[in-house]
Design an enzyme around this catalytic site. Sequence first.
Site, PDB file in Angstrom:
ATOM      1  N   SER A  96      13.450  -9.131   8.716  1.00  0.00           N
ATOM      2  CA  SER A  96      13.171  -8.016   9.609  1.00  0.00           C
ATOM      3  C   SER A  96      14.420  -7.722  10.445  1.00  0.00           C
ATOM      4  O   SER A  96      15.499  -7.557   9.870  1.00  0.00           O
ATOM      5  CB  SER A  96      11.949  -8.345  10.468  1.00  0.00           C
ATOM      6  N   HIS A 232       4.356  -7.347   6.349  1.00  0.00           N
ATOM      7  CA  HIS A 232       5.689  -7.520   6.915  1.00  0.00           C
ATOM      8  C   HIS A 232       6.145  -8.981   6.881  1.00  0.00           C
ATOM      9  O   HIS A 232       7.336  -9.248   6.746  1.00  0.00           O
ATOM     10  CB  HIS A 232       5.701  -6.988   8.351  1.00  0.00           C
TER      11      HIS A 232
END
Length: 263
Positions: A96, A232
């Site tokens: 991320s 995610h």
Amino acid sequence: MTHDPRPVPEDVVWDLPGSGPHRLSLLVLPHAGGNAHAYAEWREHLPSDVRLLIGQYPGRGARFSEDLPESVDDLSGPVVEALPADAGELVVLGHSMGSLVAFEVVRALQAAGRTPRALIASACRAPFLANPCAVHPELLDDDALVAAIKERGGTDDSILDEPELREIVLPSIRADFAIDDVYQCADRDARVDCPVTVIGGDADPVAPAENLRHWAAVTEHAFTTEVLPGGHFYFQQRLDAFFALVNPVLDAAVAPAPTPSAV
């Protein structure tokens, strides 16, 4: 005696060696709000001859008393300075926001003549793109920010639900999301002089799998995209599958160049 404000290198880069001599090092850069501890379990998924190095950002762990970061440079710069001199061949991996930090770490090392052997980016937009999923932590009270964090995953809910612990972790989370919100590499011609592998989840709303291909623009070397089931933090329940993709990248990073065939 003058106090040295610089952090101790061992606090900035955790060093988790394997059981024998290492052939290369894997440097991991955590996600927004993340810390080195969250990635320590990766040690058991790596070969014993791969040294695991994990970046620890300001405002957490032994760096808790430092000023909170305000830019990606505040995250990447100390990591570059704290890398062990004997790290040897290096592969850099970020998850991320950590992928953006990893990109800047590779660029800095490259400028210093220490180009890593590969970059692995996970669940992140390409660095020259604006953030399509900004959190805007400056507009959120603590409860709203906690809700946004829980929606993304990656942070232990028990920490976020405990008022005293939440008070400790939220400032660094706010700082990280503020950085991630606005980061966009100003140099559209910026390149890393190494192969790039990008991995993501097929149901990730933050970094959709179909957008991972844009990372191809940052390298003129080999480029690979891989997609696993999940959101995610797709790897959390699939570490074996994740490292089935990562470990071959590490192997290729130190593979000897092919011997030219005789004419």
